[in-house]
Design an enzyme around this catalytic site. Structure first.
Site, short mmCIF file in Angstrom:
data_model
loop_
_atom_site.label_atom_id
_atom_site.label_comp_id
_atom_site.label_asym_id
_atom_site.label_seq_id
_atom_site.Cartn_x
_atom_site.Cartn_y
_atom_site.Cartn_z
N HIS A 129 0.84 -1.20 0.00
CA HIS A 129 0.00 0.00 0.00
C HIS A 129 0.87 1.25 0.00
O HIS A 129 0.67 2.18 -0.80
CB HIS A 129 -0.91 -0.04 1.23
CG HIS A 129 -1.80 1.15 1.38
ND1 HIS A 129 -3.17 1.07 1.29
CD2 HIS A 129 -1.53 2.46 1.62
CE1 HIS A 129 -3.70 2.26 1.47
NE2 HIS A 129 -2.71 3.13 1.68
N GLU A 130 1.87 1.28 0.91
CA GLU A 130 2.72 2.47 1.03
C GLU A 130 3.66 2.62 -0.15
O GLU A 130 3.93 3.73 -0.60
CB GLU A 130 3.50 2.42 2.34
CG GLU A 130 2.64 2.43 3.59
CD GLU A 130 1.68 3.61 3.63
OE1 GLU A 130 2.05 4.71 3.14
OE2 GLU A 130 0.56 3.46 4.14
#
Length: 383
Positions: free
Chosen positions: A67-68
């Protein structure tokens, strides 16, 4: 977010873990091993359940990292520097230096995170369906289903419209594109995050009162984090606006008191420290380059018999990025938290100490930016 454990560099981006991520691993593994997996397969041995739970916790952390990294990759594609990616107790943080150049870039950087979590949810769901069709045991299929549901929940939660969540940044991008005012859009998203965080804290406290201590505590903790982050981002918006177009030289304290590495600590205390209003002093070497800082507190703890030691032995080395030039943008310095005491950065040019930037300088910058012309002054200009 400070990295407690540095894992290395991927694609030029430092990756690490904050110590609090251990709490997440323990909680996820415990919930799976003690509640979820026993319900799916009561006959499974405890060791097998814990092994499956730990593997699932690791995959969960990997999905948070994905996600990051999605944020980081899209940010770099739009020319925004990525300082690091750090996982911690409540998820992950991609630390970006600078702001998206356009509203469209802002939207893309924000939206790719939830999109990635949604894609991870779909991937885990597909693997779960295939494993179930092949007759895999519950210890294999149940974690996959849990990962699919959890990633879907993360995607939905991050779409909530308030800073610092991705939904808040999407809201900022949409308002920026519609109104053409980045600062106003940022303040609106920050206020939305503040209201949302406070509502979560209230809901968590209400849950605690009716006996839901775990859910209530967790909701209140998330609400506190959102509230604190929204306040911090709102202040950063003010700082960024106040620093617009200014150089480091425009905000620094010029000609600060300082010491030399070769002089004795006692001589520095007697000739400089006792008469200075500073709490932190740069220390420069024989060529005039700053090598570190020394604080009043450190000097106060110095035993009398050590007054003859060289001041250079008492200094704390300056971190990377703490020595800046006078013509650098002020916003680059304001992104840093204080290094020692109230010191943010040391300003140097041609082996000559020009100034320091402190929290007092930052506060003065904000106050000056809020000044408005008086009526008489405005009338005089109009005349």
């Amino acid at each position: 977010m400070k990295q407690t454990f540095k894992l290395g560099t991927i694609g030029g981006v430092p990756v690490g873990l904050n110590w609090s991520v251990v709490v997440t691993v323990i909680l996820v593994a415990d919930i799976l091993a003690q509640s979820v997996l026993p319900g799916a397969d009561p006959s499974a041995p405890a060791g097998a359940r814990w092994a499956a739970a730990l593997v699932t916790a690791a995959l969960f952390l990997g999905s948070l990292a994905a996600h990051e990294f999605a944020h980081a990759l899209v940010a770099r594609r739009h020319g925004v520097r990525v300082d690091s990616v750090t996982l911690w107790m409540l998820g992950g943080v991609a630390e970006l230096e600078g702001e998206p150049p356009t509203a469209r870039a802002d939207l893309r950087i924000a939206a790719v995170g939830p999109a990635t979590s949604g894609a991870m949810a779909a991937a885990f769901a597909a693997v779960w369906a295939a494993a179930a069709a092949l007759g895999a045991p519950p210890l294999a299929t149940t974690p996959l289903a849990w990962l699919a549901v959890t990633n879907a929940a993360i995607a939905v939660f991050n779409l909530l419209p308030g800073t610092p969540l991705d939904g808040g940044r999407i809201l900022r991008g949409l308002l920026w594109r519609r109104r053409g005012d980045r600062v106003g859009a940022a303040h609106a998203a920050d206020r939305a995050g503040l209201a949302m965080g406070r509502a979560m804290i209230g809901g968590g406290l209400a849950a605690l009162l009716v006996g839901g201590w775990f859910d209530g505590l967790w909701l209140a903790l998330v609400g506190w984090f959102i509230t604190s982050s929204a306040k911090a981002e709102d202040r950063w918006t003010d700082l960024r606006e106040a620093a617009g177009g200014r150089r480091v030289a425009d905000i620094m304290t010029s000609h600060p008191d300082h010491g030399w590495t070769w002089q004795t600590a006692g001589a520095f205390i007697d000739t400089v420290a006792v008469a200075s209003r500073q709490a932190v002093f740069p220390v420069v070497d024989t060529e005039g380059d700053p090598v570190g800082v020394v604080t009043v507190e450190r000097l106060m703890r110095l035993p009398a018999e050590d007054a003859g030691v060289a001041l250079g032995t008492l200094t704390v080395p300056l971190q990377a990025g703490r020595v800046v030039g006078p013509d650098e943008p002020a916003s680059a310095v304001l992104a840093h938290a204080p290094f020692m005491g109230d010191l943010i950065a040391v300003v140097v040019a041609d082996h000559h100490l020009l100034g320091i930037v402190t929290t007092a300088d930052v506060q003065m910058l904000i106050r000056r930016s809020r000044l408005r012309p008086t009526t008489s002054a405005a009338a005089g200009r109009a005349a």
